[in-house]
Design an enzyme around this catalytic site. Structure first.
Site, PDB file in Angstrom:
ATOM      1  CD  GLU A 110       0.023  -0.701   0.147  1.00 21.07           C
ATOM      2  OE1 GLU A 110       0.870   0.194   0.243  1.00 21.07           O
ATOM      3  OE2 GLU A 110      -1.170  -0.468  -0.161  1.00 21.07           O
ATOM      4  CD  GLU A 130       0.039   0.986  -4.940  1.00 19.21           C
ATOM      5  OE1 GLU A 130      -0.740   0.410  -4.173  1.00 19.21           O
ATOM      6  OE2 GLU A 130       1.048   0.430  -5.452  1.00 19.21           O
TER       7      GLU A 130
END
Length: 256
Positions: A110, A130
């Site tokens: 990210e 995740e």
């Protein structure tokens, strides 16, 4: 060179090389890293001699993402208003390039997605795992990735959590350049140098317009562009750019 325990900065030409320096923790992001990155961005933004930034990690790894041990101990890897790592929601005016070696996992991926360009080593690994921990890629992964690559490919990465190599990241369009291992920072600095040849006000305007036009109606986007064009037309740099072209010389930008 400016250094903290967790983040180092070094001026190379007109570029700021920003290095996450926690190699023993695979450059995982804790509160100190987030603060260090936020401070580095301030340095990049406020120094008029700096034209672009390059973000990388020490020890052959970009970043393993959030430091789970630190998070469980109550540390936050976010900076209010700037998001994860002090970067994922920050509004920067100067180009920022990610130079990825080794793992860019979860929040590390990210951080790369928050940059304007990505240079990847061919054996790097990009992943958003995740979902395997009961979470979602909340640092911009689920928002940005489907805008960068085709929907079905983005969903593959988001729903399986499986990583892809730097080589495949290049084919997917995640990475602008794919280079041999160990050469990403040099390639990113080369790109930064190429950008530095252009007018800083124009570079900032491009970034602002791309952000503003994202999801905006076309009419509104063109209106915003007209405002930026008028501001640029009144700048000294536009006069310098045109004059330099007619005189067949390199422009000397003033940033005003």
């Amino acid at each position: 060179m400016h250094s903290t325990t967790e983040v180092r900065t070094e001026t190379i030409g007109s570029a700021l090389l920003i290095t996450i320096d926690r190699p023993k923790a695979r450059n995982a992001v804790n509160a100190a890293v987030a603060q260090g990155l936020s401070t580095a961005l301030d340095q990049l933004e406020t120094d008029p001699a700096l034209r672009a930034g390059v973000l990388t990690g020490a020890g052959g790894t970009f970043s393993a993402g959030m430091d789970l041990k630190a998070a469980l101990a109550g540390e936050s890897p976010e900076i209010p208003g700037r998001g994860f790592g002090g970067l994922t929601q920050a509004r920067t005016t100067k180009p920022l390039i990610a130079a990825v070696e080794g793992w860019a996992m979860g929040g590390g991926f990210e951080l790369a997605l928050a940059c304007d360009l990505v240079v990847a080593a061919d054996d790097a690994r990009f992943g958003l795992p995740e979902v395997s921990r009961g979470l979602v890629a909340g640092g911009g992964g689920v928002i940005r990735l489907p805008k960068r690559i085709p929907y079905h490919l983005a969903m593959e990465l988001l729903l399986t959590g499986e990583p892809v190599t730097g080589e495949r990241a290049g084919r997917l369009g995640i990475a602008n350049r794919v280079v041999p291992a160990g050469e990403s920072a040099a390639a990113a600095l080369e790109l930064a140098g190429r950008m530095a040849q252009n007018a800083p006000l124009a570079l900032a305007a491009v970034k602002e317009l791309v952000r503003a036009a994202d999801g905006a109606p076309e009419e509104e986007a063109f209106a915003l562009q007209a405002q930026q064009m008028a501001r640029l037309a009144a700048s000294a740099d536009v006069t310098e750019g045109m004059t330099a072209f007619t005189e067949r010389r390199s422009p000397v930008w003033q940033g005003r």
